[in-house]
Enzyme design. Structure first.
Site, PDB file in Angstrom:
ATOM      1  N   ASP A 291       0.839  -1.237   0.021  1.00 26.32           N
ATOM      2  CA  ASP A 291       0.089   0.052  -0.053  1.00 26.32           C
ATOM      3  C   ASP A 291       0.842   1.321   0.108  1.00 26.32           C
ATOM      4  O   ASP A 291       0.458   2.233   0.747  1.00 26.32           O
ATOM      5  CB  ASP A 291      -0.799  -0.087   1.250  1.00 26.32           C
ATOM      6  CG  ASP A 291      -2.068  -1.115   1.197  1.00 26.32           C
ATOM      7  OD1 ASP A 291      -2.051  -1.969   0.303  1.00 26.32           O
ATOM      8  OD2 ASP A 291      -2.846  -1.317   2.128  1.00 26.32           O
TER       9      ASP A 291
ATOM     10  N   ASP B  78      -4.819  -0.764  -1.707  1.00 30.52           N
ATOM     11  CA  ASP B  78      -6.032  -0.679  -1.464  1.00 30.52           C
ATOM     12  C   ASP B  78      -7.001  -0.047  -2.461  1.00 30.52           C
ATOM     13  O   ASP B  78      -6.564   0.761  -3.135  1.00 30.52           O
ATOM     14  CB  ASP B  78      -6.249   0.313  -0.175  1.00 30.52           C
ATOM     15  CG  ASP B  78      -6.391  -0.174   1.134  1.00 30.52           C
ATOM     16  OD1 ASP B  78      -6.542  -1.473   1.300  1.00 30.52           O
ATOM     17  OD2 ASP B  78      -6.489   0.370   2.216  1.00 30.52           O
TER      18      ASP B  78
ATOM     19  N   HIS C  58     -10.780   0.810  -2.692  1.00 31.82           N
ATOM     20  CA  HIS C  58     -12.039   0.992  -2.194  1.00 31.82           C
ATOM     21  C   HIS C  58     -13.275   1.504  -2.850  1.00 31.82           C
ATOM     22  O   HIS C  58     -13.083   2.396  -3.439  1.00 31.82           O
ATOM     23  CB  HIS C  58     -12.078   1.679  -0.851  1.00 31.82           C
ATOM     24  CG  HIS C  58     -11.124   1.012   0.354  1.00 31.82           C
ATOM     25  ND1 HIS C  58     -11.212  -0.203   0.593  1.00 31.82           N
ATOM     26  CD2 HIS C  58     -10.190   1.725   1.015  1.00 31.82           C
ATOM     27  CE1 HIS C  58     -10.267  -0.658   1.698  1.00 31.82           C
ATOM     28  NE2 HIS C  58      -9.670   0.739   1.836  1.00 31.82           N
TER      29      HIS C  58
ATOM     30  N   HIS D 246     -10.664   7.104   1.658  1.00 32.13           N
ATOM     31  CA  HIS D 246      -9.260   6.826   1.235  1.00 32.13           C
ATOM     32  C   HIS D 246      -9.137   5.784   0.124  1.00 32.13           C
ATOM     33  O   HIS D 246      -9.774   4.773   0.151  1.00 32.13           O
ATOM     34  CB  HIS D 246      -8.175   6.703   2.167  1.00 32.13           C
ATOM     35  CG  HIS D 246      -8.417   5.315   2.978  1.00 32.13           C
ATOM     36  ND1 HIS D 246      -9.285   5.074   3.944  1.00 32.13           N
ATOM     37  CD2 HIS D 246      -7.713   3.892   2.718  1.00 32.13           C
ATOM     38  CE1 HIS D 246      -9.256   3.597   4.340  1.00 32.13           C
ATOM     39  NE2 HIS D 246      -8.534   2.865   3.676  1.00 32.13           N
TER      40      HIS D 246
ATOM     41  N   LYS E 275      -6.708  -5.105  -3.342  1.00 34.92           N
ATOM     42  CA  LYS E 275      -7.534  -5.308  -1.893  1.00 34.92           C
ATOM     43  C   LYS E 275      -8.564  -4.354  -1.483  1.00 34.92           C
ATOM     44  O   LYS E 275      -8.594  -3.432  -1.875  1.00 34.92           O
ATOM     45  CB  LYS E 275      -6.620  -5.837  -1.035  1.00 34.92           C
ATOM     46  CG  LYS E 275      -5.769  -4.800  -0.278  1.00 34.92           C
ATOM     47  CD  LYS E 275      -4.787  -5.366   0.657  1.00 34.92           C
ATOM     48  CE  LYS E 275      -3.897  -4.313   1.267  1.00 34.92           C
ATOM     49  NZ  LYS E 275      -4.695  -3.336   2.178  1.00 34.92           N
TER      50      LYS E 275
ATOM     51  N   CYS F 255      -1.535  -2.632   7.735  1.00 35.96           N
ATOM     52  CA  CYS F 255      -1.511  -3.517   6.486  1.00 35.96           C
ATOM     53  C   CYS F 255      -0.323  -4.570   6.496  1.00 35.96           C
ATOM     54  O   CYS F 255      -0.546  -5.469   5.922  1.00 35.96           O
ATOM     55  CB  CYS F 255      -2.021  -2.692   5.209  1.00 35.96           C
ATOM     56  SG  CYS F 255      -3.777  -1.993   5.362  1.00 35.96           S
TER      57      CYS F 255
END
Length: 234
Positions: free
Chosen positions: A15, A55, A57, A100, A125, A173
């Site tokens: 990340d 990440d 999202h 975020h 992810k 993470c």
């Protein structure tokens, strides 16, 4: 020398994205951007596999404080209990965060300081809005598992024996990814100089080292013998 020849190691860069880095990241880790030069040096070593995670999202992700009603929706302060969508008896308590790494946003991009051309694979992810997912392997729910990225299978297909983790954030993470790597049977370490935590300082470092040890993960130095074995593969 025979032992080194049998060693096949993967570097996982967790990340290292704009939203986790100063000066403009919505969830910036203090000095998070500064680790890029260390990671770039590591990426040049003879790893069998170099992976970065991201990440990624949706806007309605459950970890965003703004998606919950007040007063218990303060970023960094409030926590919620999330249940396994397929097994309500399995739960996880998680902290709420600012918005975020929205998929497609500039904040979800890997930072330009990272030598991304050296990467072999990128694993995304956190796409399932119902669950938190710190680890690059799977969500914390196991009975049954909800989301798996396929990273464990990729590592096995490459014959990986050792996994080294760097990136952001050390106490979230990176930690979760390293623990899952160890749980998958890989000898696993976190390289201290290649990561920064949300919580920083000596006490935070001691706590992280202890937590990692409880899950058979070592904290190592870039100049230590563990990384030295990777250099010796040249």
């Amino acid at each position: 020398m025979t032992q080194n020849k049998a060693l096949k190691a993967a570097l996982i860069v967790v990340d290292l994205q704009e939203d986790f880095c100063p000066p403009n990241g919505s969830l910036a880790v203090t000095n998070g951007r500064t680790i890029a030069s260390v990671i770039n040096c590591l990426l040049k070593l003879p790893w069998t596999l170099r992976v970065a995670t991201k990440d990624m999202h949706p806007e309605d992700h459950i970890s965003f404080a703004s998606n919950h009603p007040p007063p218990n929706n303060k970023p960094f302060e409030s926590s919620i209990i999330i249940a396994n969508p397929h097994n309500p008896d399995e739960t996880q308590t998680t902290r709420l965060w600012p918005v975020h790494c929205i998929a497609g946003s500039s904040g979800s991009n890997l930072i330009p300081e990272l030598a991304a051309s050296l990467l072999d694979q990128i694993v995304e992810k956190g796409q399932d809005k119902r669950v938190e997912m710190y680890s690059a392997f799977c969500t914390p729910f196991l009975k049954p598992k909800i989301v798996e990225t396929g990273l464990a299978n990729t590592l096995r297909e490459k014959g990986i024996t050792h996994v080294f983790c760097v990136g952001l954030a050390a106490d979230y993470c990176v930690k979760a990814t390293a623990i899952d790597a160890a749980n998958e049977g890989f000898e696993t370490a976190v390289i201290r100089e290649g990561t920064k935590g949300v919580e920083q300082g000596d006490e935070a470092d001691k706590k992280l080292v202890q937590e990692l040890k409880q899950h058979n993960v070592n904290m190592v130095s870039i100049d230590g013998p563990e990384v030295g074995k990777i250099r010796d593969l040249r």
